[in-house]
Design an enzyme around this catalytic site. Sequence first.
Site, PDB file in Angstrom:
ATOM      1  N   SER A 100       0.818  -1.214   0.000  1.00 44.42           N
ATOM      2  CA  SER A 100       0.000   0.000   0.000  1.00 44.42           C
ATOM      3  C   SER A 100       0.853   1.266   0.000  1.00 44.42           C
ATOM      4  CB  SER A 100      -0.945   0.003   1.202  1.00 44.42           C
ATOM      5  OG  SER A 100      -0.217   0.006   2.414  1.00 44.42           O
ATOM      6  N   ASP A 111       1.326   0.106   8.342  1.00 46.09           N
ATOM      7  CA  ASP A 111       2.721  -0.327   8.309  1.00 46.09           C
ATOM      8  C   ASP A 111       3.297  -0.160   6.903  1.00 46.09           C
ATOM      9  OD1 ASP A 111       1.517  -2.331   6.878  1.00 46.09           O
ATOM     10  OD2 ASP A 111       2.138  -3.967   8.179  1.00 46.09           O
ATOM     11  N   ASP A 113       5.559  -2.174   3.996  1.00 40.99           N
ATOM     12  CA  ASP A 113       6.164  -3.414   3.509  1.00 40.99           C
ATOM     13  C   ASP A 113       7.402  -3.050   2.708  1.00 40.99           C
ATOM     14  OD1 ASP A 113       4.137  -5.304   4.441  1.00 40.99           O
ATOM     15  OD2 ASP A 113       2.832  -4.350   2.971  1.00 40.99           O
ATOM     16  N   ASP A 165       7.500  -4.240   8.023  1.00 37.44           N
ATOM     17  CA  ASP A 165       7.691  -5.664   7.731  1.00 37.44           C
ATOM     18  C   ASP A 165       8.778  -5.745   6.663  1.00 37.44           C
ATOM     19  OD1 ASP A 165       5.663  -6.170   9.470  1.00 37.44           O
ATOM     20  OD2 ASP A 165       4.220  -6.867   7.980  1.00 37.44           O
ATOM     21  N   LYS A 226     -10.834  -0.136  -0.692  1.00 35.87           N
ATOM     22  CA  LYS A 226     -10.223  -0.773   0.482  1.00 35.87           C
ATOM     23  C   LYS A 226     -10.965  -0.405   1.765  1.00 35.87           C
ATOM     24  CE  LYS A 226      -5.775  -1.194   0.933  1.00 35.87           C
ATOM     25  NZ  LYS A 226      -4.319  -0.958   1.003  1.00 35.87           N
ATOM     26  N   TYR A 235     -12.069  -7.901   3.972  1.00 33.75           N
ATOM     27  CA  TYR A 235     -10.660  -7.589   3.689  1.00 33.75           C
ATOM     28  C   TYR A 235      -9.798  -8.489   4.566  1.00 33.75           C
ATOM     29  CZ  TYR A 235      -6.591  -4.592   2.650  1.00 33.75           C
ATOM     30  OH  TYR A 235      -5.383  -4.107   2.217  1.00 33.75           O
TER      31      TYR A 235
END
Length: 752
Positions: A100, A111, A113, A165, A226, A235
């Site tokens: 995202s 968060d 990625d 992450d 979303k 989701y």
Amino acid sequence: MKETCGTSRLQNQPQRHYGITSPISLAPPKDIDCIHTQKLIEAMKPFGVFEDEEELNHRMVVLGKLNNLVKEWISELGESKNLPPSAVANVGGKIFTFGSYRLGVHTKGADIDAVCVAPRHVERSDFFQSFFEKLKHQEEIKNLRAVEDAYVPVVKFEFDGIEIDLVFARLSMQTVSDNLDLGDDSRLRSLDIRCIRSLNGCRVTDEILHLVPNKENFRLTLRAIKLWAKRRGIYSNMLGFLGGVSWAMLVARTCQLYPNALASTLVNKFFLVFSKWEWPNPVLLKQPEESNLNLPVWDPRVNPSDRYHVMPIITPAYPQQNSTYNVSTSTRAVMIEEFKHGLAVTNEILQGKSDWSKLFEPLNFFQKYKHYIVLTASASSKEHHLEWIGLVESKIRVLVGSLERNEFITIAHVKPQSFPGNQELCKRSGYVSMWFLGIVFRKVENAESVNIDLTHVIQSFTDTVYRQANNLNVLKEGMKIEAAHVKRKHLHYFLPAEILQKRKKQSIPDVSQNVSGLQCKRTSSDGSCLDSSRDTDSRTPYNSSSLNKISKLDTSTAEVERNVVYQRSNGANNREKIPHVAVPSVSKGLSIPVIDPKMEATVAIKPAGPPIGCTIPGQNTISQLRARFVQGQHELSGTPIADPKNTAPKRPYSPTSKGPHSPTSEECLKKTIEAERLTGQDSAFKNGGNPDDVRRRSTENGVLGGKSVLIPVINTSRSQRLSSKELPDSSSPVPTNSIRIIKRSIKLTLNG
């Protein structure tokens, strides 16, 4: 957002062709579309979907610091491995973002990625050891933990308030420069499969952005979809719905079909396209490309398991994969219902009869169904509980799949949010989390009642979880799973009144009455929904009665629990053989009962299982019994059974699209969707079939190549994606730790 209400700069120029078919409409936006889009933005703001400049800048600073840490670590590692000084100075290394954040649709508090890309002298073990140690010594880093045995191994941490992450990929290059292009397929040559998976996130994200006509319109539409999906409780890739990348690809396909439309129009067209999509025809953003790297890709011609995917959405970057392999017939049915509801709502909005806030209204999941299964996971300590519920939650989709294969169950709908146990449950079992599954039973004609035994489905699921927990060495004393059937009128024994409160009926057409609305997972102090794909049990436990009370109310016989204490494998003298739940005999003369719309259910919870000396049967035993039961039912009804040996499609899969497309109208939409379906698959709605019959056939059999294909009891779609350590092994014994395992019999009688 600056270009949101501006007309496309390309509308007066020859436009690039996007997607595998021609667009449905090239119509430019109208003034009213700009107004609707601005109203959509205002409706989303209270939900925290937009970050301000200060927050965005903070993320960039954190990523810059992390990137410098990576370069520093790789350089130090080169020195320790005796690389020449000239090489050490140029080894490089870089952090690439995906998901995202890379798409530009991340929300407040979301968060990041990212993948750490390193040159060839850096091993994966170095990442999880020396780099992990380096992170430990950073004052700004908190909650550091490694998940080395995950499908995509990851290090998770919080860097100056930003959750990250971080996965790892080692390239077969001497240096990793700042201008490295990960889109080049040759970068994947000779790489470890885990590195390929780690790079796949970046490659897919970048390819999606490359394949949409207008990035700003795409981003705003994706933010809306979303938010809608999270508000409606659909989701969650883990639980069999869609994850972020799948929603992004569906929105991207909509943008390709309506390249000049603004977000308000695209949201409406999204629901139009996918409420009419003829699944399991795949959604493709571009034609799959060939490569000489010989990596496994999604291809039903080659991989039999790919033929059983019920809602394939194919990633555009090589190696192409289906991002929705967890979707089941139940979760697909729930999502299609939601698409139809979204279409009805957005039609009203664009007609000026409603506003955008209505699209994001959650309905009450606990008023949708008459019957529920409550799944309870408990552990004796907070740390054990967090570990335990993570494993249990990851396996709930296995239970959903088993339930929906039952003859008398049409829908098994899990609510993604978990809830803490009440005070009595926590007092009895320690730390408790509960999940709820709504159940719809099949309506059959000409029978007064039907007895349904779900004991073995539930017990097979719990045994699978215990086995995997044991294989992963996470099983601890006090970890338990329990399941029970509960009627809607008795949910107040488990949940507080504010959760169960009925909402006023909406003024949407009839479709809305059959659509589930799920509560938002986390709520801010002002009641607005926060963007979170996973929730935590943060609610204060409340006073209510325990599971035992509901059992007494809902059964004619008293609840009996049978406790089995297993001796530890490391030194117990008195070994006990493992018991199992008795498999009831199935009479060939059993008639198929009818369930009336006004059916009521009673549940009898009885002691289950033969004497202690028996062993737990594997899944093969259960599946054989299941096959005999189905055969007996079909023999009675005269319905032929598809032979698994003859289930291959008549013609091979081909993603080639054909057919002309006019620029507008729903007819164009239908032609476009048909053009993208699998060659060799007959349309589900041809040959005089009605949609209800088709949904039933696709649920029970699957439609491939114009022939009925019996969906196997054992789900093969995940077998090639899990390591042997992750696969539930029915032949391995249930763990022999000293654990109290509750074996409940769940039997229902549905009366007319």
